[in-house]
Design a protein around this motif. Structure first.
Motif, PDB file in Angstrom:
ATOM      1  N   TRP A 121      -1.806 116.856  13.917  1.00 26.48           N
ATOM      2  CA  TRP A 121      -3.267 116.862  13.893  1.00 26.48           C
ATOM      3  C   TRP A 121      -3.746 117.691  12.712  1.00 26.48           C
ATOM      4  CZ3 TRP A 121      -2.880 118.793  19.562  1.00 26.48           C
ATOM      5  CH2 TRP A 121      -2.565 117.719  20.403  1.00 26.48           C
ATOM      6  N   PRO A 122      -4.590 117.138  11.847  1.00 27.42           N
ATOM      7  CA  PRO A 122      -5.083 117.903  10.705  1.00 27.42           C
ATOM      8  C   PRO A 122      -6.025 119.017  11.156  1.00 27.42           C
ATOM      9  CG  PRO A 122      -6.243 115.820  10.852  1.00 27.42           C
ATOM     10  CD  PRO A 122      -5.152 115.774  11.883  1.00 27.42           C
ATOM     11  N   PRO A 123      -6.301 119.976  10.282  1.00 22.80           N
ATOM     12  CA  PRO A 123      -7.087 121.147  10.682  1.00 22.80           C
ATOM     13  C   PRO A 123      -8.521 120.876  11.084  1.00 22.80           C
ATOM     14  CG  PRO A 123      -5.828 121.629   8.707  1.00 22.80           C
ATOM     15  CD  PRO A 123      -5.699 120.155   8.953  1.00 22.80           C
ATOM     16  N   ASP A 124      -9.082 119.705  10.753  1.00 18.55           N
ATOM     17  CA  ASP A 124     -10.447 119.426  11.200  1.00 18.55           C
ATOM     18  C   ASP A 124     -10.483 118.640  12.508  1.00 18.55           C
ATOM     19  OD1 ASP A 124      -9.636 116.961  10.233  1.00 18.55           O
ATOM     20  OD2 ASP A 124     -11.415 116.626   8.988  1.00 18.55           O
ATOM     21  N   TYR A 144      -8.872 122.240  17.241  1.00 20.19           N
ATOM     22  CA  TYR A 144      -8.834 123.530  16.562  1.00 20.19           C
ATOM     23  C   TYR A 144     -10.141 124.314  16.701  1.00 20.19           C
ATOM     24  CZ  TYR A 144      -4.823 121.845  13.671  1.00 20.19           C
ATOM     25  OH  TYR A 144      -3.619 121.373  13.207  1.00 20.19           O
ATOM     26  N   TYR A 145     -11.256 123.622  16.930  1.00 20.78           N
ATOM     27  CA  TYR A 145     -12.556 124.255  16.709  1.00 20.78           C
ATOM     28  C   TYR A 145     -12.848 125.437  17.634  1.00 20.78           C
ATOM     29  CZ  TYR A 145     -14.105 121.406  12.826  1.00 20.78           C
ATOM     30  OH  TYR A 145     -14.234 120.867  11.568  1.00 20.78           O
ATOM     31  N   PRO A 146     -12.472 125.402  18.920  1.00 22.56           N
ATOM     32  CA  PRO A 146     -12.670 126.610  19.733  1.00 22.56           C
ATOM     33  C   PRO A 146     -11.901 127.817  19.181  1.00 22.56           C
ATOM     34  CG  PRO A 146     -12.243 124.714  21.131  1.00 22.56           C
ATOM     35  CD  PRO A 146     -11.955 124.277  19.732  1.00 22.56           C
ATOM     36  N   LEU A 147     -10.744 127.570  18.600  1.00 25.33           N
ATOM     37  CA  LEU A 147      -9.950 128.656  18.021  1.00 25.33           C
ATOM     38  C   LEU A 147     -10.613 129.229  16.771  1.00 25.33           C
ATOM     39  CD1 LEU A 147      -6.468 127.030  18.507  1.00 25.33           C
ATOM     40  CD2 LEU A 147      -7.217 129.170  19.579  1.00 25.33           C
ATOM     41  N   TYR A 148     -11.226 128.371  15.970  1.00 21.38           N
ATOM     42  CA  TYR A 148     -11.928 128.868  14.787  1.00 21.38           C
ATOM     43  C   TYR A 148     -13.078 129.778  15.197  1.00 21.38           C
ATOM     44  CZ  TYR A 148      -9.486 125.122  12.235  1.00 21.38           C
ATOM     45  OH  TYR A 148      -8.542 124.298  11.684  1.00 21.38           O
ATOM     46  N   ASP A 188     -11.382 121.514   3.560  1.00 19.11           N
ATOM     47  CA  ASP A 188     -12.742 121.532   3.035  1.00 19.11           C
ATOM     48  C   ASP A 188     -13.742 121.328   4.180  1.00 19.11           C
ATOM     49  OD1 ASP A 188     -14.688 121.606   0.937  1.00 19.11           O
ATOM     50  OD2 ASP A 188     -14.751 119.421   0.913  1.00 19.11           O
ATOM     51  N   ASN A 189     -13.456 120.404   5.070  1.00 21.07           N
ATOM     52  CA  ASN A 189     -14.339 120.170   6.218  1.00 21.07           C
ATOM     53  C   ASN A 189     -14.432 121.401   7.108  1.00 21.07           C
ATOM     54  OD1 ASN A 189     -14.871 117.538   5.453  1.00 21.07           O
ATOM     55  ND2 ASN A 189     -13.311 116.644   6.784  1.00 21.07           N
ATOM     56  N   VAL A 190     -13.306 122.034   7.363  1.00 19.58           N
ATOM     57  CA  VAL A 190     -13.292 123.226   8.219  1.00 19.58           C
ATOM     58  C   VAL A 190     -14.132 124.337   7.600  1.00 19.58           C
ATOM     59  CG1 VAL A 190     -11.851 125.042   9.210  1.00 19.58           C
ATOM     60  CG2 VAL A 190     -11.058 122.671   9.236  1.00 19.58           C
ATOM     61  N   ALA A 191     -13.941 124.562   6.299  1.00 19.69           N
ATOM     62  CA  ALA A 191     -14.685 125.627   5.625  1.00 19.69           C
ATOM     63  C   ALA A 191     -16.184 125.341   5.618  1.00 19.69           C
ATOM     64  CB  ALA A 191     -14.164 125.803   4.203  1.00 19.69           C
ATOM     65  N   LEU A 192     -16.571 124.074   5.551  1.00 23.10           N
ATOM     66  CA  LEU A 192     -17.981 123.716   5.624  1.00 23.10           C
ATOM     67  C   LEU A 192     -18.550 123.991   7.013  1.00 23.10           C
ATOM     68  CD1 LEU A 192     -17.919 120.376   3.617  1.00 23.10           C
ATOM     69  CD2 LEU A 192     -19.093 122.475   2.927  1.00 23.10           C
ATOM     70  N   ASP A 193     -17.779 123.684   8.042  1.00 19.15           N
ATOM     71  CA  ASP A 193     -18.240 123.871   9.416  1.00 19.15           C
ATOM     72  C   ASP A 193     -18.207 125.331   9.855  1.00 19.15           C
ATOM     73  OD1 ASP A 193     -18.764 121.186   9.764  1.00 19.15           O
ATOM     74  OD2 ASP A 193     -16.846 120.748  10.747  1.00 19.15           O
ATOM     75  N   PHE A 194     -17.297 126.123   9.270  1.00 19.30           N
ATOM     76  CA  PHE A 194     -17.124 127.523   9.667  1.00 19.30           C
ATOM     77  C   PHE A 194     -17.119 128.422   8.428  1.00 19.30           C
ATOM     78  CE2 PHE A 194     -15.411 125.142  13.200  1.00 19.30           C
ATOM     79  CZ  PHE A 194     -15.817 125.851  14.319  1.00 19.30           C
TER      80      PHE A 194
END
Length: 277
Positions: free
Chosen positions: A126-129, A133-137, A170-176
């Motif tokens: 599963w990719p990072p986005d 993963y999101y609850p962990l971020y 890139d998506n993760v950094a945009l969201d968090f």
């Protein structure tokens, strides 16, 4: 290296026997001509390897995948207890059970004193986005710890797709935007993408684990020579020793400020690690 400066290794493992004997590492053993050890490795052996290269502190991670723990968080805590001040724990969790994973992460940070979370996406496929993963971020932000992950192709015989910096990190950094992300293994063959993501996002960094200095991609070397680079030193021990990873560092002719950021400055600030002198 000329003289001695503080060195923090931000990506290492003190391996269990079941970790080292796992068949996913067969390709690495084939490349290096090594065999899986029959006995458990004592913590003293890891410390001796650090001492041989002048490494002051190593962040050692648990490993958790769909089949369970190859190195458990409690095992990591036990290793750290045998070498206080030299080893720092990094948590791993069961990504398939997000709420249990969040609770385990809290335990690792609050009770065990761990400094970060690491998830290796190719272990899960599963990719990072991915939503898991999101609850962990969110919890990493609340706990004030960085999220560590792997980028680039995989040495083990698993898919490399999850290691693409664009679009996934890139998506993760945009969201968090508050989440500090440390991306290990330099991102090759997408190193330019990884550097671009680090340039774009204030809280995104790169670590050099799994690569020796002599194998750094040229674009990473160019970035590292800048006084405002965003690169941290890592080894991926026991796959690569610190002494091997650092061979040729003097030939890069980094400025003093660049070298200090690379070898310990970023790590001290991002992971909250202090080096006893």
């Amino acid at each position: 290296m000329e003289g001695h400066t503080m060195i923090i290794d931000v990506w290492a493992q003190h391996p269990t026997r079941r970790f080292m004997q796992h068949d996913m590492f067969d390709s690495l053993r084939r490349w290096t001509g090594t065999t899986a050890p029959l006995d458990e490795l004592p913590v003293a052996a890891t410390i001796a390897t650090m001492d041989a290269a002048g490494v002051d502190v190593a962040l050692i991670s648990a490993w958790y995948g769909p089949e369970g723990a190859l190195i458990s968080n409690d095992e990591v805590a036990g290793f750290v207890a045998q070498a206080p001040g030299r080893l720092v724990g990094v948590a791993a969790v069961d990504l398939a059970r997000p709420m249990s994973a969040v609770r385990e992460l809290r335990r690792c940070v609050r009770d065990l004193g761990f400094a970060a979370l690491r998830v290796v996406p190719w272990l899960w496929g599963w990719p990072p986005d991915d939503r898991r993963y999101y609850p962990l971020y969110a919890e990493c932000v609340e706990l004030g710890i960085p999220f560590c992950t792997q980028v680039g192709h995989t040495g083990p015989l698993r898919t490399s797709e999850t290691g693409r910096p664009i679009p996934y990190l890139d998506n993760v950094a945009l969201d968090f935007p508050e989440l500090v992300i440390v991306a290990g293994h330099v991102g090759y063959p997408w190193t330019n993408e990884m550097i671009a993501v680090a340039h774009k996002h204030q809280n995104v960094y790169i670590d050099t684990s799994a690569y020796t200095v002599t194998r750094f991609p040229s674009e990473l070397v160019a970035h590292l020579k800048g006084d405002h680079h965003k690169v941290l030193f890592g080894t991926n021990y026991p796959m690569i020793s610190a002494a091997k990873a650092l061979e040729g560092l003097d030939e890069l002719k980094l400025s003093e400020s660049s070298a200090q950021l690379f070898l310990h400055g970023h790590a001290e600030r991002i992971f909250g690690v202090s080096v006893a002198r």
